[in-house]
Design a protein around this motif. Sequence first.
Motif, PDB file in Angstrom:
ATOM      1  N   GLU A 314     -11.183  -5.383   3.309  1.00  0.00           N
ATOM      2  CA  GLU A 314     -10.277  -5.105   2.202  1.00  0.00           C
ATOM      3  C   GLU A 314      -8.851  -5.554   2.523  1.00  0.00           C
ATOM      4  OE1 GLU A 314      -8.978  -1.378  -0.695  1.00  0.00           O
ATOM      5  OE2 GLU A 314     -10.092  -1.013   1.145  1.00  0.00           O
ATOM      6  N   ASP A 315      -8.181  -6.101   1.529  1.00  0.00           N
ATOM      7  CA  ASP A 315      -6.766  -6.444   1.637  1.00  0.00           C
ATOM      8  C   ASP A 315      -6.065  -5.748   0.477  1.00  0.00           C
ATOM      9  OD1 ASP A 315      -4.231  -7.488   1.752  1.00  0.00           O
ATOM     10  OD2 ASP A 315      -4.848  -9.557   2.054  1.00  0.00           O
ATOM     11  N   SER A 316      -5.513  -4.569   0.761  1.00  0.00           N
ATOM     12  CA  SER A 316      -4.915  -3.736  -0.290  1.00  0.00           C
ATOM     13  C   SER A 316      -3.730  -4.426  -0.952  1.00  0.00           C
ATOM     14  CB  SER A 316      -4.471  -2.398   0.304  1.00  0.00           C
ATOM     15  OG  SER A 316      -5.568  -1.730   0.908  1.00  0.00           O
ATOM     16  N   LYS A 317      -2.952  -5.151  -0.172  1.00  0.00           N
ATOM     17  CA  LYS A 317      -1.787  -5.842  -0.716  1.00  0.00           C
ATOM     18  C   LYS A 317      -2.217  -6.951  -1.682  1.00  0.00           C
ATOM     19  CE  LYS A 317       2.390  -8.317   0.781  1.00  0.00           C
ATOM     20  NZ  LYS A 317       3.152  -8.816   1.961  1.00  0.00           N
ATOM     21  N   LEU A 318      -3.232  -7.692  -1.307  1.00  0.00           N
ATOM     22  CA  LEU A 318      -3.742  -8.762  -2.165  1.00  0.00           C
ATOM     23  C   LEU A 318      -4.298  -8.192  -3.466  1.00  0.00           C
ATOM     24  CD1 LEU A 318      -4.382 -11.803  -2.469  1.00  0.00           C
ATOM     25  CD2 LEU A 318      -6.593 -11.329  -1.401  1.00  0.00           C
ATOM     26  N   ASN A 319      -5.007  -7.075  -3.364  1.00  0.00           N
ATOM     27  CA  ASN A 319      -5.561  -6.441  -4.569  1.00  0.00           C
ATOM     28  C   ASN A 319      -4.439  -6.022  -5.525  1.00  0.00           C
ATOM     29  OD1 ASN A 319      -8.103  -6.755  -3.492  1.00  0.00           O
ATOM     30  ND2 ASN A 319      -8.225  -4.669  -2.679  1.00  0.00           N
ATOM     31  N   ALA A 320      -3.364  -5.462  -4.955  1.00  0.00           N
ATOM     32  CA  ALA A 320      -2.232  -5.052  -5.790  1.00  0.00           C
ATOM     33  C   ALA A 320      -1.566  -6.264  -6.439  1.00  0.00           C
ATOM     34  CB  ALA A 320      -1.224  -4.278  -4.939  1.00  0.00           C
ATOM     35  N   PHE A 321      -1.518  -7.372  -5.717  1.00  0.00           N
ATOM     36  CA  PHE A 321      -0.930  -8.614  -6.223  1.00  0.00           C
ATOM     37  C   PHE A 321      -1.722  -9.159  -7.410  1.00  0.00           C
ATOM     38  CE2 PHE A 321      -1.324 -13.330  -5.792  1.00  0.00           C
ATOM     39  CZ  PHE A 321      -0.073 -13.668  -6.289  1.00  0.00           C
ATOM     40  N   ASN A 436      12.494 -10.790 -13.905  1.00  0.00           N
ATOM     41  CA  ASN A 436      11.753  -9.649 -13.384  1.00  0.00           C
ATOM     42  C   ASN A 436      11.389  -9.918 -11.929  1.00  0.00           C
ATOM     43  OD1 ASN A 436      11.224  -7.872 -15.851  1.00  0.00           O
ATOM     44  ND2 ASN A 436      10.534  -9.875 -16.579  1.00  0.00           N
ATOM     45  N   ILE A 437      11.905  -9.090 -11.026  1.00  0.00           N
ATOM     46  CA  ILE A 437      11.612  -9.223  -9.594  1.00  0.00           C
ATOM     47  C   ILE A 437      10.591  -8.163  -9.214  1.00  0.00           C
ATOM     48  CG2 ILE A 437      12.562  -9.226  -7.265  1.00  0.00           C
ATOM     49  CD1 ILE A 437      15.279  -9.913  -8.466  1.00  0.00           C
ATOM     50  N   HIS A 438       9.447  -8.597  -8.732  1.00  0.00           N
ATOM     51  CA  HIS A 438       8.377  -7.678  -8.350  1.00  0.00           C
ATOM     52  C   HIS A 438       8.260  -7.648  -6.829  1.00  0.00           C
ATOM     53  CE1 HIS A 438       6.939  -7.777 -12.589  1.00  0.00           C
ATOM     54  NE2 HIS A 438       7.282  -9.057 -12.523  1.00  0.00           N
ATOM     55  N   VAL A 439       8.274  -6.453  -6.268  1.00  0.00           N
ATOM     56  CA  VAL A 439       8.162  -6.274  -4.817  1.00  0.00           C
ATOM     57  C   VAL A 439       6.960  -5.399  -4.514  1.00  0.00           C
ATOM     58  CG1 VAL A 439       9.311  -5.475  -2.731  1.00  0.00           C
ATOM     59  CG2 VAL A 439      10.663  -6.469  -4.572  1.00  0.00           C
ATOM     60  N   LEU A 440       6.114  -5.845  -3.589  1.00  0.00           N
ATOM     61  CA  LEU A 440       4.940  -5.078  -3.168  1.00  0.00           C
ATOM     62  C   LEU A 440       5.332  -4.177  -2.005  1.00  0.00           C
ATOM     63  CD1 LEU A 440       2.495  -8.109  -3.286  1.00  0.00           C
ATOM     64  CD2 LEU A 440       2.563  -6.224  -4.922  1.00  0.00           C
ATOM     65  N   THR A 441       5.322  -2.871  -2.236  1.00  0.00           N
ATOM     66  CA  THR A 441       5.748  -1.926  -1.203  1.00  0.00           C
ATOM     67  C   THR A 441       4.575  -1.064  -0.762  1.00  0.00           C
ATOM     68  OG1 THR A 441       6.407  -0.300  -2.888  1.00  0.00           O
ATOM     69  CG2 THR A 441       8.093  -1.833  -2.116  1.00  0.00           C
ATOM     70  N   CYS A 442       4.471  -0.873   0.545  1.00  0.00           N
ATOM     71  CA  CYS A 442       3.365  -0.098   1.112  1.00  0.00           C
ATOM     72  C   CYS A 442       3.843   1.321   1.414  1.00  0.00           C
ATOM     73  CB  CYS A 442       2.845  -0.771   2.381  1.00  0.00           C
ATOM     74  SG  CYS A 442       1.470   0.127   3.135  1.00  0.00           S
ATOM     75  N   SER A 443       3.287   2.296   0.718  1.00  0.00           N
ATOM     76  CA  SER A 443       3.716   3.682   0.900  1.00  0.00           C
ATOM     77  C   SER A 443       3.200   4.282   2.198  1.00  0.00           C
ATOM     78  CB  SER A 443       3.236   4.536  -0.280  1.00  0.00           C
ATOM     79  OG  SER A 443       1.822   4.465  -0.404  1.00  0.00           O
ATOM     80  N   THR A 444       2.252   3.618   2.865  1.00  0.00           N
ATOM     81  CA  THR A 444       1.727   4.143   4.129  1.00  0.00           C
ATOM     82  C   THR A 444       2.471   3.577   5.339  1.00  0.00           C
ATOM     83  OG1 THR A 444      -0.027   2.476   3.863  1.00  0.00           O
ATOM     84  CG2 THR A 444      -0.602   4.775   3.414  1.00  0.00           C
ATOM     85  N   ILE A 445       3.503   2.759   5.089  1.00  0.00           N
ATOM     86  CA  ILE A 445       4.349   2.255   6.178  1.00  0.00           C
ATOM     87  C   ILE A 445       5.763   2.780   5.940  1.00  0.00           C
ATOM     88  CG2 ILE A 445       5.303   0.222   7.323  1.00  0.00           C
ATOM     89  CD1 ILE A 445       2.892  -1.346   6.456  1.00  0.00           C
ATOM     90  N   SER A 446       6.301   3.509   6.872  1.00  0.00           N
ATOM     91  CA  SER A 446       7.640   4.070   6.714  1.00  0.00           C
ATOM     92  C   SER A 446       8.690   2.969   6.814  1.00  0.00           C
ATOM     93  CB  SER A 446       7.906   5.129   7.785  1.00  0.00           C
ATOM     94  OG  SER A 446       7.961   4.534   9.065  1.00  0.00           O
ATOM     95  N   ALA A 447       9.867   3.250   6.282  1.00  0.00           N
ATOM     96  CA  ALA A 447      10.967   2.276   6.332  1.00  0.00           C
ATOM     97  C   ALA A 447      11.335   1.951   7.769  1.00  0.00           C
ATOM     98  CB  ALA A 447      12.180   2.830   5.587  1.00  0.00           C
ATOM     99  N   GLU A 448      11.182   2.934   8.664  1.00  0.00           N
ATOM    100  CA  GLU A 448      11.529   2.716  10.067  1.00  0.00           C
ATOM    101  C   GLU A 448      10.563   1.761  10.748  1.00  0.00           C
ATOM    102  OE1 GLU A 448      11.229   5.659   8.603  1.00  0.00           O
ATOM    103  OE2 GLU A 448      13.361   6.190   8.464  1.00  0.00           O
ATOM    104  N   ASP A 449       9.323   1.712  10.255  1.00  0.00           N
ATOM    105  CA  ASP A 449       8.310   0.855  10.875  1.00  0.00           C
ATOM    106  C   ASP A 449       8.345  -0.577  10.359  1.00  0.00           C
ATOM    107  OD1 ASP A 449       7.389   2.931  12.401  1.00  0.00           O
ATOM    108  OD2 ASP A 449       5.862   3.539  10.945  1.00  0.00           O
TER     109      ASP A 449
END
Length: 464
Positions: A314-321, A436-449
């Motif tokens: 699975e590629d969650s980012k690709l699916n969201a894209f 329209n600027i679309h950004v894919l953000t991962c909620s399971t990765i913290s900003a610090e990481d």
Amino acid sequence: MILEGKENKDFSMTLLPHQNAFLDTFFSPSSKRIIELEGNVGIGKSTALVFLAARLLNERSSSRILLLAPKALCPYFREMMGRLNTPVVIVDRYRFREMLDSAKGVEIWPQGAVFILSLDFAKLPDIRDSLAETTWDVVIVDEAHHMSGTKAEALRMIEPRAKKIVLAIATSQGFDTSKILPENDKVIIKWSREQVVDHNGKPFNVAPRPILHEIDFRLSAGELNLRENMDSLCKTLESYEGNQKFGAKSLYLSLESSPAAHEAALEKFTVKLEELGKLDAYMESTDIDKRKDFWQKIGEISSRVLQGIDTTLEDSKLNAFIKLLIDIYRGKTPERKVCVLTQYLATLYYLAADLGDHGMACQLLHGGMSLEDRLRSLSNFLATEKILVATTSILSEGLDLNQVTDLILYDMPNSKDEFRQILGRFDRFGRECNLNIHVLTCSTISAEDSLALPIATLRELVSL
């Protein structure tokens, strides 16, 4: 030598008030010898430079003009000057030899033309010396903030015989031109989006503004496990020989892009590690056993990471894209033009393949393509196709993409300056609708990481 130019003149390009004011300053009898032009990306510096050269040759046909620019921008300037029927030639090694052969005791650089050279080519000793021995009516340097080292040295050698010099700089770079030309006899012209107006007197800054859309996705269990193995690999590397990271940052960034980019980066990384391991084997050390254990541990972790890439289906980012693209084209809205940006060539091909699997045609644009292929791809996109997949690096090449309605940042920019450079290619004069600027953000990765530009910073930049 054949000067390049088009037979038919194109008078459709009309200067805006701030561009005309710049030309008036240059041609004023009281003008300074050096003119420094600072401005935001996307408000017409390149166009103003082209019209300056065209007007100078129109008023004094015997003028000799030198234009220095990054290599990727040279064809762009030639094309723009060709529209104004301006005698112009791009000089590379082949053309320079041709000019030497045809000179026969006369000037190598003839009058009545604009000579365009890349910054890297102009700094070569024989080219630099030839330029320095010639009297120039004006020397124009685009993207002057790239001038340093031998490039700046070449300009300082050319400068004494230049009647006038124009240095064009992107405001966001914060570059001090006194580092390359310390002379004080200069005038500084500053352009900002908040101050310039269009032909109707309408402030450019009140044009339709970009809108940021954040598309959230979550990593699967397999993807999280892959990231944990990657963390283990990087932490092990950081513990070796005084906290040397051996490219850990690049590995993290490639992991956040796509499995294809991460696999390519990890394979290159593994080759480097093998070379270092072989080097260690030849070194005399009392910690031979410790080093062997280290390289064995690195090999085991690397194998787990590569295996994780192969087994994580699975590629969650690709699916969201893909879901995002479907949503964009599902709405009953005017024609949408989508540009997808990635930092990695491997990710570009990865996305193109998946788009094809979903029956979505796209055009590709990256630095490995020839100029002809790039122009063809861009033309096809603007004329018929709905999707353009491009690498971020290609945006340094003077592209004008104000027809794009939706910009998808598949990979987050790494800095504020990079984002400003990206935005300047799309949010330009001529835009008639919001970007329209679309950004894919991962909620399971913290900003610090994350090592990319924080989403909070991106929100702030878009709001400005």
